[in-house]
Design a protein around this motif. Structure first.
Motif, PDB file in Angstrom:
ATOM      1  N   ALA A   1       0.920  -1.119  -0.210  1.00 28.97           N
ATOM      2  CA  ALA A   1      -0.115  -0.191   0.076  1.00 28.97           C
ATOM      3  C   ALA A   1       0.875   1.168  -0.035  1.00 28.97           C
ATOM      4  N   THR A   2       2.024   1.260   0.827  1.00 25.65           N
ATOM      5  CA  THR A   2       2.873   2.457   0.724  1.00 25.65           C
ATOM      6  C   THR A   2       3.569   2.439  -0.626  1.00 25.65           C
ATOM      7  N   LYS A   3       3.809   1.622  -1.192  1.00 22.80           N
ATOM      8  CA  LYS A   3       4.529   1.655  -2.508  1.00 22.80           C
ATOM      9  C   LYS A   3       3.320   2.191  -3.757  1.00 22.80           C
ATOM     10  N   ARG A   4       2.357   1.594  -3.455  1.00 22.17           N
ATOM     11  CA  ARG A   4       1.230   2.300  -4.419  1.00 22.17           C
ATOM     12  C   ARG A   4       0.786   3.668  -3.982  1.00 22.17           C
ATOM     13  N   TYR A   5       0.840   4.158  -2.900  1.00 21.68           N
ATOM     14  CA  TYR A   5       0.530   5.405  -2.683  1.00 21.68           C
ATOM     15  C   TYR A   5       1.748   6.383  -2.996  1.00 21.68           C
ATOM     16  N   ALA A   6       2.745   5.946  -2.889  1.00 23.47           N
ATOM     17  CA  ALA A   6       4.000   6.727  -3.495  1.00 23.47           C
ATOM     18  C   ALA A   6       3.992   6.713  -4.902  1.00 23.47           C
ATOM     19  N   PHE A   7       3.651   5.714  -5.546  1.00 22.95           N
ATOM     20  CA  PHE A   7       3.720   5.612  -7.163  1.00 22.95           C
ATOM     21  C   PHE A   7       2.629   6.806  -7.593  1.00 22.95           C
ATOM     22  N   TRP A   8       1.426   6.589  -7.083  1.00 17.25           N
ATOM     23  CA  TRP A   8       0.295   7.589  -7.530  1.00 17.25           C
ATOM     24  C   TRP A   8       0.569   8.708  -7.192  1.00 17.25           C
ATOM     25  N   SER A   9       1.202   9.162  -5.905  1.00 15.11           N
ATOM     26  CA  SER A   9       1.345  10.560  -5.451  1.00 15.11           C
ATOM     27  C   SER A   9       2.416  11.098  -6.625  1.00 15.11           C
ATOM     28  N   MET A  10       3.311  10.358  -6.991  1.00 10.04           N
ATOM     29  CA  MET A  10       4.587  10.618  -7.977  1.00 10.04           C
ATOM     30  C   MET A  10       3.665  11.148  -9.269  1.00 10.04           C
ATOM     31  N   SER A  11       3.014  10.054  -9.711  1.00 11.35           N
ATOM     32  CA  SER A  11       2.099  10.411 -11.039  1.00 11.35           C
ATOM     33  C   SER A  11       1.305  11.722 -10.977  1.00 11.35           C
ATOM     34  N   ALA A  12       0.734  11.655 -10.166  1.00  7.58           N
ATOM     35  CA  ALA A  12      -0.039  13.060  -9.721  1.00  7.58           C
ATOM     36  C   ALA A  12       0.685  14.204  -9.908  1.00  7.58           C
ATOM     37  N   LEU A  13       2.034  14.288  -9.328  1.00 12.53           N
ATOM     38  CA  LEU A  13       2.852  15.452  -9.406  1.00 12.53           C
ATOM     39  C   LEU A  13       3.322  15.592 -10.889  1.00 12.53           C
ATOM     40  N   LEU A  14       3.781  14.508 -11.581  1.00 16.21           N
ATOM     41  CA  LEU A  14       4.265  14.459 -12.869  1.00 16.21           C
ATOM     42  C   LEU A  14       3.169  14.917 -13.873  1.00 16.21           C
ATOM     43  N   SER A  15       1.835  14.485 -13.627  1.00 16.37           N
ATOM     44  CA  SER A  15       0.702  14.973 -14.581  1.00 16.37           C
ATOM     45  C   SER A  15       0.433  16.375 -14.515  1.00 16.37           C
ATOM     46  N   LYS A  16       0.459  16.898 -13.085  1.00 17.57           N
ATOM     47  CA  LYS A  16       0.500  18.212 -13.019  1.00 17.57           C
ATOM     48  C   LYS A  16       1.283  19.302 -13.583  1.00 17.57           C
ATOM     49  N   GLU A  17       2.687  18.767 -13.695  1.00 18.91           N
ATOM     50  CA  GLU A  17       3.843  19.701 -14.285  1.00 18.91           C
ATOM     51  C   GLU A  17       4.115  19.377 -15.598  1.00 18.91           C
ATOM     52  N   LEU A  18       3.887  18.112 -16.015  1.00 16.81           N
ATOM     53  CA  LEU A  18       4.102  17.922 -17.510  1.00 16.81           C
ATOM     54  C   LEU A  18       3.154  17.917 -18.370  1.00 16.81           C
ATOM     55  N   ARG A  19       1.770  18.253 -17.698  1.00 12.06           N
ATOM     56  CA  ARG A  19       0.579  18.341 -18.630  1.00 12.06           C
ATOM     57  C   ARG A  19       0.384  17.059 -19.623  1.00 12.06           C
ATOM     58  N   SER A  20       0.370  17.474 -20.908  1.00 13.78           N
ATOM     59  CA  SER A  20      -0.082  16.660 -21.982  1.00 13.78           C
ATOM     60  C   SER A  20       1.074  15.780 -22.210  1.00 13.78           C
ATOM     61  N   ILE A  21       2.482  16.002 -21.945  1.00 15.69           N
ATOM     62  CA  ILE A  21       3.651  15.302 -22.142  1.00 15.69           C
ATOM     63  C   ILE A  21       3.209  13.868 -21.287  1.00 15.69           C
ATOM     64  N   PHE A  22       2.626  14.007 -20.123  1.00 14.98           N
ATOM     65  CA  PHE A  22       2.611  12.796 -19.273  1.00 14.98           C
ATOM     66  C   PHE A  22       1.374  11.719 -20.038  1.00 14.98           C
ATOM     67  N   LEU A  23       0.587  12.313 -20.763  1.00 17.58           N
ATOM     68  CA  LEU A  23      -0.395  11.297 -21.171  1.00 17.58           C
ATOM     69  C   LEU A  23      -0.096   9.911 -21.754  1.00 17.58           C
ATOM     70  N   PRO A  24       1.012   9.881 -22.446  1.00 17.28           N
ATOM     71  CA  PRO A  24       1.348   8.771 -22.921  1.00 17.28           C
ATOM     72  C   PRO A  24       1.928   7.703 -21.603  1.00 17.28           C
ATOM     73  N   CYS A  25       2.545   8.285 -20.763  1.00 17.32           N
ATOM     74  CA  CYS A  25       2.836   7.256 -19.412  1.00 17.32           C
ATOM     75  C   CYS A  25       1.727   7.138 -18.787  1.00 17.32           C
ATOM     76  N   LEU A  26       0.506   8.024 -18.669  1.00 15.81           N
ATOM     77  CA  LEU A  26      -0.937   7.757 -18.191  1.00 15.81           C
ATOM     78  C   LEU A  26      -1.488   6.380 -18.990  1.00 15.81           C
ATOM     79  N   SER A  27      -1.470   6.497 -20.398  1.00 16.75           N
ATOM     80  CA  SER A  27      -2.072   5.529 -21.028  1.00 16.75           C
ATOM     81  C   SER A  27      -1.327   4.230 -20.775  1.00 16.75           C
ATOM     82  N   SER A  28      -0.089   3.984 -20.290  1.00 14.52           N
ATOM     83  CA  SER A  28       0.296   2.690 -19.808  1.00 14.52           C
ATOM     84  C   SER A  28       0.116   2.180 -18.289  1.00 14.52           C
ATOM     85  N   VAL A  29      -0.618   3.121 -17.681  1.00 13.21           N
ATOM     86  CA  VAL A  29      -0.940   2.842 -16.568  1.00 13.21           C
ATOM     87  C   VAL A  29      -2.351   2.828 -16.003  1.00 13.21           C
TER      88      VAL A  29
END
Length: 650
Positions: A391-419
Motif C-alpha cells: 500500500a505504501t508503494k502504491r501510494y508513493a507511485f500515484w502521488s508521484m504520478s499526480a505530480l508529474l501529470s500536473k507539471e508535465l501536462r499533456s507530455i505525461f499522457l502517454p505514461c498515463l496510458s500505460s498505467v
C-alpha cells in the motif's frame, strides 16, 4: 591578570588598523610580518592542573583566541578582500605556517572534544566553553586561510577536514542527546557555545567546498553520515543562533551540489539516503541519529545537484539516484504520518527535477521501471505487513504520478496510458469495497475491518484505500491537460477510456467512507476533523490540491467535449441526485452538476431538460443546502439559456 586583556586589546587595535590600510602598500607588508609573531602564541599548550595553572590556562586560551582573530582579520583585510591572486601568492609565505599551526590546534581541540562527548552516554557532561570557543575561532581562521591559500593548502587539507567533520558530528550527537533529555541542568548553558561551534565548523567546510570542490570528494562519505551534515540538529531549531546555523548549512548544501560533479556527489548522497532509512548497509547506521529528517536533507542536496547538472552528465548516475528515491518512497513511518508525507514530497520533488532534465524518450522507460517496482494491487491480501508495504508503494507511485501529470501536462499522457488499467483497477476496487451496505464490521479491538466477500479470508482496513486521492488527482490533472489540448486523448479510442474512467467514479458518488479513511486536506487539523471523509474525497471539500471524485468528473466532462460523452456523465450525476437514502450523496450530485454546468457553459444546456425533473424535486429537499444548490443550478441554466425555466419546473 592584566596580560591577557591587554593583549586582546592590542590585537583588536591591530585588526582595526589593518582594515584601513591599502593592501598594495608597503605598510600592508609590515602588518603581514606580524603574523609569525601571532603564530608563536598558538604553540603553547593549555595546562590541566588546578589553582594558578588553571588561571594561566584560561589566559592562554584567551590569548590564542585573540591571536587567531587577528590572523583571520589580517588575512581578510590585506588579502582576501582584494581577490587578487598576486596578493594571495605574496602572502602565502607568511600565511602557510599560520595554516599549519591553526590546523594542528584544530586537531588537538577536536580530539579532546570528541573524546569527551563520545565516552559519555548522557548529555549531562561538563563542556569547557573556553575550549569550544577556541575551536570555533580556529575554524573561522582556517576558513579564511583556505580561501586565500587555495591549492597551496592541499597538503594540510586532510588534517583539517577530518577533525572538523568529527567535531561537527560529535556536537550534533551531543545536541541530539540534549533534545531528547528531559533535564535542562547543565545543558542550556553550553548549547549556545555548541551552536557557535557548529556555525564556525560549517564555515570552514563551506570554504573548502567553494574553494577546492574537486578535493572535497574523498570526504563526502563521512560528511553525509547521519550525524554529520544531514543531521536535524543543523536544520530544525528556531532559535536565532540556530537559524544562523541552518542558513550556513544550506550554503554548504548549495556549494556541494553546485561545485561537486554529479558523478561523484550523487552516488555518495544516494548511499547515505539508504543508510538514513535503514536500507542496505543499515548495520553501520547510528540508529539514534538517522531518520527521515536526515534523508530529506540528503534528497534536497540531490535535487540541487540534479538541477545544476546537464542531461549528458546525469545519464550515468540516474540508476543510483532512482534507487535512493525508491527507498524514500518505500519509507513507512507508522507513528509519524507527517514525516512520511514530508519525505515523500522531497522524493517527488527530486524525481520531478530529474524528469525535467530528461527527454520524453527517456521518461517512458524510467516511469515503466517505477511502475514495475510498485507492483500490482492484490485484492485478496490487504492486511498484514506485506500488504502495508504494498500500500505504501502504491501510494508513493500515484502521488508521484499526480505530480508529474500536473507539471508535465499533456507530455505525461502517454505514461498515463500505460498505467490507466492499473488506475481503473484501483478505482473499481475502491468502488466495489466502499459501496457495500455492510461495509465495515467491528473487530475485537474495536477497529473497523472491511469484508470483501462471504469468506473471512479477504479482509482489509481503510489504509488499503490510501492511493485513492492521488489517483483521482492524477486523473484530474491529466484530463484538464487533455481538455486544454482539445480532448484528443480521452476521445482517441472511440470513448473507451471515457467509459472506463466514468463507471467507477459514478459508483464512488454512492460510497460509504469509514471515519478513519486516510485523507490529506488543505485545511487545518481542527477544521478537517469537522469535515467527513465523504465530503473530503467525494465532494472535494478541503481537498483542492489533493484530489476528489467530483473534480475528477468535472475534468472528465471538460475533456469529453461532446454531447455523446456528456450524456452518461449527466446520468451518473442525476442518479446521485435521486439517492433518497443519503443526503450527502444528493448534495455531492447536485454540487458536481453545478460545477459541470459552470465549466462547460452553454453547450451543456442540451442536457438541461433531462436535469429539470431531478432539480425540481431537490428544490423541496429537507436539506436546505441541497435545495439551495438546486436553485443555483436552475438560475445558472436560465442565465445560459437567456430564458426562464419556471414553466418547465411545474
Amino acid at each position: 591578570d592584566t596580560e591577557a586583556p591587554l593583549f586582546v586589546r592590542t590585537a583588536e587595535l591591530l585588526s582595526e588598523r589593518a582594515a584601513e590600510i591599502d593592501p598594495y602598500s608597503h605598510e600592508a607588508t609590515l602588518f603581514l610580518e606580524v603574523v609569525p609573531e601571532l603564530v608563536t602564541l598558538l604553540l603553547s599548550r593549555s595546562g590541566t592542573a588546578g589553582g594558578e595553572e588553571v588561571r594561566a590556562s584560561r589566559h592562554q586560551v584567551t590569548i590564542k583566541q585573540a591571536s587567531l582573530m587577528a590572523i583571520e582579520r589580517l588575512a581578510q583585510a590585506l588579502c582576501l578582500a582584494t581577490g587578487d591572486e598576486r596578493v594571495f601568492k605574496k602572502a602565502s609565505s607568511v600565511l602557510m605556517p599560520a595554516m599549519r599551526e591553526v590546523t594542528a590546534l584544530i586537531t588537538s581541540q577536536a580530539t579532546n572534544l570528541v573524546n569527551l562527548i563520545d565516552i559519555s552516554t548522557s548529555p549531562r557532561i561538563e563542556l569547557n566553553d573556553g575550549e569550544i570557543q577556541l575551536l570555533s575561532t580556529a575554524a573561522l581562521c582556517a576558513s579564511t586561510l583556505v580561501a586565500v591559500l587555495r591549492a597551496r593548502c592541499l597538503p594540510l587539507l586532510s588534517k583539517l577536514v577530518k577533525p572538523v567533520i568529527s567535531s561537527l558530528t560529535s556536537i550534533n550527537s551531543w545536541l541530539k542527546k540534549c533534545s531528547d533529555s528531559s533535564s535542562t541542568d547543565n545543558i542550556t548553558r553550553h548549547t549556545k557555545s555548541a551552536n557557535l561551534s557548529q556555525l564556525a565548523l560549517l564555515r570552514t567546510l563551506v570554504s573548502v567546498a567553494e574553494t577546492l570542490p574537486q578535493f572535497a570528494v574523498p570526504y563526502l562519505g563521512t560528511l553525509f553520515a547521519p550525524s554529520a551534515l544531514p543531521s536535524r540538529m543543523l536544520r530544525s531549531d528556531v532559535r536565532e543562533d540556530a537559524v544562523l546555523v541552518a542558513n550556513m548549512t544550506e550554503r554548504l548544501d548549495r556549494a556541494l551540489a553546485k561545485r561537486t560533479p554529479a558523478r561523484q556527489i550523487i552516488p555518495a548522497a544516494s548511499k547515505a539516503v539508504a543508510m538514513c532509512l535503514y536500507e542496505g548497509e543499515s548495520d553501520v547506521v547510528d540508529a539514534d541519529a538517522a531518520g527521515w529528517q536526515e534523508a530529506k536533507a540528503l534528497l534536497s542536496i540531490l535535487k540541487s545537484s540534479v538541477d545544476c547538472t546537464s542531461r549528458a552528465e546525469l545519464t550515468p548516475v540516474v540508476g543510483k539516484l532512482l534507487n535512493a528515491i525508491l527507498i524514500a518512497f518505500k519509507y513507512d513511518a507508522a507513528a509519524d504520518d507527517e514525516g512520511q508525507q514530508e519525505l515523500l514530497t522531497a522524493a517527488n520533488e527530486t524525481l520531478l527535477t530529474l524528469v525535467l532534465k530528461l527527454s520524453e524518450a527517456q521518461l517512458r522507460p524510467l516511469y515503466a521501471r517505477i511502475r514495475e517496482w510498485r507492483g500490482d494491487l492484490d485484492e485478496t491480501s490487504t492486511e498484514g505487513d506485506d500488504a502495508a508495504v504494498a500500500a505504501t508503494k502504491r501510494y508513493a507511485f500515484w502521488s508521484m504520478s499526480a505530480l508529474l501529470s500536473k507539471e508535465l501536462r499533456s507530455i505525461f499522457l502517454p505514461c498515463l496510458s500505460s498505467v490507466l488499467p492499473d488506475a481503473i483497477t484501483e478505482l473499481e476496487f475502491a468502488a466495489k469495497s466502499l459501496c457495500k451496505p455492510n461495509l465495515f464490521s467491528k473487530k475485537e479491538d474495536g477497529k473497523k475491518r472491511h469484508r470483501l466477500g462471504k469468506s473471512e479470508e479477504g479482509t482489509c482496513n481503510s489504509s488499503a484505500f490510501k492511493s485513492l486521492q492521488p489517483i483521482l488527482l492524477c486523473l484530474e490533472s491529466s484530463l484538464k491537460a487533455d481538455a486544454h489540448e482539445g480532448g484528443n486523448w480521452i476521445r482517441g479510442d472511440d470513448g473507451q477510456r471515457h467509459a472506463l474512467i466514468l463507471e467507477p467514479l459514478g459508483k464512488l458518488l454512492h460510497a460509504k467512507l469509514p471515519p478513519d479513511m486516510p485523507v490529506i486536506t488543505n485545511v487545518g487539523e481542527s477544521k478537517s476533523m469537522a469535515i467527513t471523509s465523504y465530503a473530503n474525497i467525494i465532494q472535494g471539500i478541503g481537498t483542492l490540491d489533493y484530489g476528489s471524485v467530483s473534480r475528477c468528473i468535472v475534468a472528465l466532462a471538460m475533456a469529453a467535449g461532446d454531447e455523446r460523452m456528456w450524456k452518461p456523465i449527466n446520468q451518473a450525476l442525476l442518479q446521485a441526485c435521486e439517492n433518497n437514502d443519503r443526503p450527502e450523496v444528493r448534495r455531492a450530485g447536485v454540487h458536481c452538476l453545478k460545477s459541470v454546468m459552470e465549466s462547460i457553459g452553454e453547450e451543456y444546456m442540451v442536457l438541461l431538460p433531462e436535469c429539470l425533473p431531478a432539480l425540481s424535486e431537490l428544490l423541496e429537499d429537507e436539506d436546505e443546502m441541497i435545495a439551495s444548490l438546486a436553485r443555483e443550478c436552475i438560475t445558472l441554466g436560465e442565465e445560459l439559456l437567456g430564458e426562464s425555466l419556471q414553466e418547465s419546473l411545474r
